[in-house]
Design a protein around this motif. Structure first.
Motif, mmCIF file in Angstrom:
data_model
loop_
_atom_site.group_PDB
_atom_site.id
_atom_site.type_symbol
_atom_site.label_atom_id
_atom_site.label_comp_id
_atom_site.label_asym_id
_atom_site.label_seq_id
_atom_site.Cartn_x
_atom_site.Cartn_y
_atom_site.Cartn_z
ATOM 1 N N GLU A 1 0.377 -1.189 0.011
ATOM 2 C CA GLU A 1 0.018 0.091 0.249
ATOM 3 C C GLU A 1 0.822 1.135 -0.120
ATOM 4 O OE1 GLU A 1 -3.346 2.155 2.685
ATOM 5 O OE2 GLU A 1 -3.160 -0.006 3.048
ATOM 6 N N ARG A 2 2.177 1.072 0.686
ATOM 7 C CA ARG A 2 2.676 2.655 1.091
ATOM 8 C C ARG A 2 3.245 2.438 -0.501
ATOM 9 N NH1 ARG A 2 7.049 0.704 5.112
ATOM 10 N NH2 ARG A 2 7.932 2.716 3.866
ATOM 11 N N TYR A 3 3.995 1.749 -1.170
ATOM 12 C CA TYR A 3 4.950 1.167 -2.722
ATOM 13 C C TYR A 3 3.235 2.368 -3.532
ATOM 14 C CZ TYR A 3 5.931 0.576 -7.159
ATOM 15 O OH TYR A 3 6.536 0.323 -8.608
ATOM 16 N N TRP A 4 2.449 1.679 -3.613
ATOM 17 C CA TRP A 4 1.049 1.929 -4.439
ATOM 18 C C TRP A 4 0.879 3.604 -4.261
ATOM 19 C CZ3 TRP A 4 -0.489 1.472 -9.152
ATOM 20 C CH2 TRP A 4 -2.407 2.169 -8.827
ATOM 21 N N ASN A 5 1.122 3.988 -3.048
ATOM 22 C CA ASN A 5 0.555 5.752 -2.693
ATOM 23 C C ASN A 5 1.567 6.699 -3.260
ATOM 24 O OD1 ASN A 5 -2.229 4.628 -1.591
ATOM 25 N ND2 ASN A 5 -0.858 4.569 0.578
ATOM 26 N N TRP A 6 2.775 6.184 -2.493
ATOM 27 C CA TRP A 6 3.806 6.438 -3.376
ATOM 28 C C TRP A 6 4.730 6.477 -5.087
ATOM 29 C CZ3 TRP A 6 8.591 4.933 -6.284
ATOM 30 C CH2 TRP A 6 9.138 5.057 -6.534
ATOM 31 N N LEU A 7 3.901 5.743 -5.898
ATOM 32 C CA LEU A 7 4.035 5.251 -7.061
ATOM 33 C C LEU A 7 2.253 6.996 -7.405
ATOM 34 C CD1 LEU A 7 5.530 3.805 -10.033
ATOM 35 C CD2 LEU A 7 3.522 2.330 -9.586
ATOM 36 N N THR A 8 1.708 6.392 -7.122
ATOM 37 C CA THR A 8 0.828 7.388 -7.353
ATOM 38 C C THR A 8 0.592 8.871 -7.286
ATOM 39 O OG1 THR A 8 -0.771 6.439 -5.353
ATOM 40 C CG2 THR A 8 -0.980 5.758 -7.914
ATOM 41 N N GLY A 9 1.740 8.696 -6.584
ATOM 42 C CA GLY A 9 1.738 10.298 -5.786
ATOM 43 C C GLY A 9 2.636 10.888 -6.792
ATOM 44 N N ILE A 10 3.392 10.014 -7.245
ATOM 45 C CA ILE A 10 5.203 10.956 -8.325
ATOM 46 C C ILE A 10 4.305 11.615 -9.314
ATOM 47 C CG2 ILE A 10 6.252 10.144 -10.677
ATOM 48 C CD1 ILE A 10 7.771 7.354 -7.709
ATOM 49 N N PHE A 11 2.943 11.252 -9.943
ATOM 50 C CA PHE A 11 2.182 11.508 -10.916
ATOM 51 C C PHE A 11 1.777 13.362 -10.620
ATOM 52 C CE2 PHE A 11 2.221 7.088 -11.788
ATOM 53 C CZ PHE A 11 2.194 7.412 -13.517
ATOM 54 N N ARG A 12 1.496 13.032 -8.992
ATOM 55 C CA ARG A 12 0.787 14.610 -8.564
ATOM 56 C C ARG A 12 2.355 15.589 -8.323
ATOM 57 N NH1 ARG A 12 -2.186 10.897 -5.987
ATOM 58 N NH2 ARG A 12 -0.990 11.661 -4.343
ATOM 59 N N GLY B 1 10.645 16.424 -3.929
ATOM 60 C CA GLY B 1 10.759 16.657 -5.203
ATOM 61 C C GLY B 1 11.764 18.085 -5.404
ATOM 62 N N SER B 2 11.899 18.681 -4.961
ATOM 63 C CA SER B 2 12.578 19.879 -5.666
ATOM 64 C C SER B 2 13.716 19.472 -5.174
ATOM 65 C CB SER B 2 11.220 21.107 -4.939
ATOM 66 O OG SER B 2 12.153 21.193 -2.720
ATOM 67 N N GLU B 3 14.304 18.814 -3.607
ATOM 68 C CA GLU B 3 15.774 18.729 -3.503
ATOM 69 C C GLU B 3 16.341 18.415 -4.313
ATOM 70 O OE1 GLU B 3 17.244 20.372 -0.866
ATOM 71 O OE2 GLU B 3 16.136 21.548 -0.436
ATOM 72 N N VAL B 4 15.294 16.890 -5.138
ATOM 73 C CA VAL B 4 16.069 15.597 -5.689
ATOM 74 C C VAL B 4 16.622 16.607 -6.750
ATOM 75 C CG1 VAL B 4 14.223 14.601 -6.428
ATOM 76 C CG2 VAL B 4 16.588 13.372 -6.166
ATOM 77 N N THR B 5 15.449 17.440 -7.364
ATOM 78 C CA THR B 5 15.627 17.849 -8.978
ATOM 79 C C THR B 5 16.932 18.417 -8.333
ATOM 80 O OG1 THR B 5 13.270 17.952 -9.035
ATOM 81 C CG2 THR B 5 14.906 19.473 -10.828
ATOM 82 N N SER B 6 17.314 20.115 -7.852
ATOM 83 C CA SER B 6 18.023 20.434 -7.209
ATOM 84 C C SER B 6 19.037 19.785 -7.648
ATOM 85 C CB SER B 6 17.954 21.408 -5.876
ATOM 86 O OG SER B 6 16.864 22.200 -6.783
ATOM 87 N N ALA B 7 19.489 18.965 -6.831
ATOM 88 C CA ALA B 7 20.742 18.342 -6.763
ATOM 89 C C ALA B 7 20.798 17.233 -7.138
ATOM 90 C CB ALA B 7 20.661 17.112 -5.572
ATOM 91 N N TYR B 8 20.479 17.242 -8.767
ATOM 92 C CA TYR B 8 20.464 16.020 -9.998
ATOM 93 C C TYR B 8 21.563 17.521 -10.940
ATOM 94 C CZ TYR B 8 20.359 10.751 -9.600
ATOM 95 O OH TYR B 8 20.564 9.703 -9.579
ATOM 96 N N LEU B 9 20.541 18.253 -10.606
ATOM 97 C CA LEU B 9 20.973 20.093 -11.728
ATOM 98 C C LEU B 9 22.084 20.286 -11.587
ATOM 99 C CD1 LEU B 9 18.052 22.126 -12.036
ATOM 100 C CD2 LEU B 9 17.968 20.471 -13.869
ATOM 101 N N VAL B 10 22.961 19.855 -10.236
ATOM 102 C CA VAL B 10 24.555 20.324 -9.851
ATOM 103 C C VAL B 10 25.224 19.436 -10.732
ATOM 104 C CG1 VAL B 10 25.672 20.346 -8.946
ATOM 105 C CG2 VAL B 10 23.416 21.620 -8.211
#
Length: 326
Positions: A64-75, A89-98
């Motif tokens: 259930e945790r996995y399903w909620n996490w997977l569907t939450g990614i699209f939001r 989301g914002s932290e990992v995006t900023s880190a990967y841009l570096v």
């Protein structure tokens, strides 16, 4: 070509979903996100621990945790972090841009060097140049990435001390404060990239140059290249139009497959040079047992690897017109 690309993309989707499940399962079973909270002195009351357990969804079954996490990614929701104020989301995006600017620069330099060294070694087979390039390639292959990065950092510090000025940056991905506008900031960013890029590029180039040499030797001994020479075509045209394009196909495959190793090498390189990129984000998440942050990092990595492997497949038809996508 469009139909082939669409099919490959549709095949990649279930692969990515399967990888997210494996990653989520391993990250969830690797540690307890509540360890740091329960280790505090004095210990927090049981009610506080239970509220944190509910906030992190640890009271739910794993599937259930996995399903909620997977569907939450699209939001745009990558799940709650152990640090309640952090948006994963914002932290990992900023880190990967570096990190991506380091990976892109290192891969570009490594590919250029690998093609040049591989082609020259193949054309000058068993010559002094070939033996020199072979020795250099095996030397960098034998070097651990963290050790080579430390050597470069120490060399940069020694060089700065010798000239009495900050010429080579050895700490951080950028300066805290830069005056002079956009060009000054760009120069500062490029200056911080010099040593980490060299470290990551030379380690990657060593293996790729050996693949390029072997591929080039095989193509040079093929019938169609000998026929092109027998027809009197200029040597340079035979090398560029007939031999090199075909010899680049194995290199494209190896480059795409090695992307995972490059990302892991970037994590080590960033740690040595104290970059606040994806490597720093991952290490911090592991230390906190932050399951959702670890999973988000691995999701970004898997997506990049799958996309670049798709690009490599599409490059086959560009490099060799004999390949057709039915």
């Amino acid at each position: 070509m469009l139909a082939y690309a669409l099919r490959r993309f549709l095949i990649s989707v279930p692969i990515l979903i399967a990888s997210t499940f494996v990653v989520f399962l391993m990250a969830s079973l690797s540690g307890n996100p509540l360890n740091q909270l329960m280790a505090k002195n004095p210990p927090p009351p049981p009610h506080t621990i239970e509220l944190e357990r509910q906030r992190l969804h640890l009271d739910q079954p794993l599937l259930e945790r996995y399903w909620n996490w997977l569907t939450g990614i699209f939001r745009g929701d990558f799940g709650p972090s152990v640090q309640s104020t952090m948006d994963i989301g914002s932290e990992v995006t900023s880190a990967y841009l570096v990190t991506l600017r380091l990976i892109a620069a290192a891969m570009l330099i490594a590919l250029i060097l690998a093609v040049i060294v591989g082609v020259v070694s193949a054309v000058k087979q068993y010559s002094g140049i070939d033996y020199t390039f072979t020795f250099t390639g095996f030397l960098f292959l034998a070097m651990p990435s963290f050790w080579f990065a430390i050597l470069l950092k120490e060399a940069g510090i020694s060089f700065n001390n010798a000239v009495g000025d900050q010429v080579l940056y050895t700490i951080g991905d950028s300066s805290v404060y830069v005056s002079g506008g956009a060009w000054a900031q760009l120069a500062d960013t490029l200056g911080h990239m010099v040593l980490p890029t060299i470290s990551l590029a030379l380690i990657s180039f060593a293996a790729w140059s050996r693949f390029q040499r072997g591929s080039m030797l095989e193509v040079l001994n093929s019938d169609y290249v000998r026929l092109a020479r027998a027809k009197g075509l200029p040597r340079g045209r035979v090398m560029r139009r007939h031999a090199l394009r075909t010899a680049l196909i194995p290199l494209a495959t190896v480059t795409a497959l090695d992307l995972g190793s490059i990302i892991s090498g970037a994590v080590v390189t960033e740690t040595v040079f104290q970059w606040r990129g994806a490597g720093h984000f991952l290490l911090q998440a592991i230390q906190r047992d932050d399951v959702y942050a670890i999973t988000a990092w691995l999701l970004f990595s898997a997506t990049i690897i799958i996309v670049l492997n798709l690009v490599a497949d599409l490059l086959y038809g560009v490099l060799d017109p004999r390949i057709r996508y039915a």
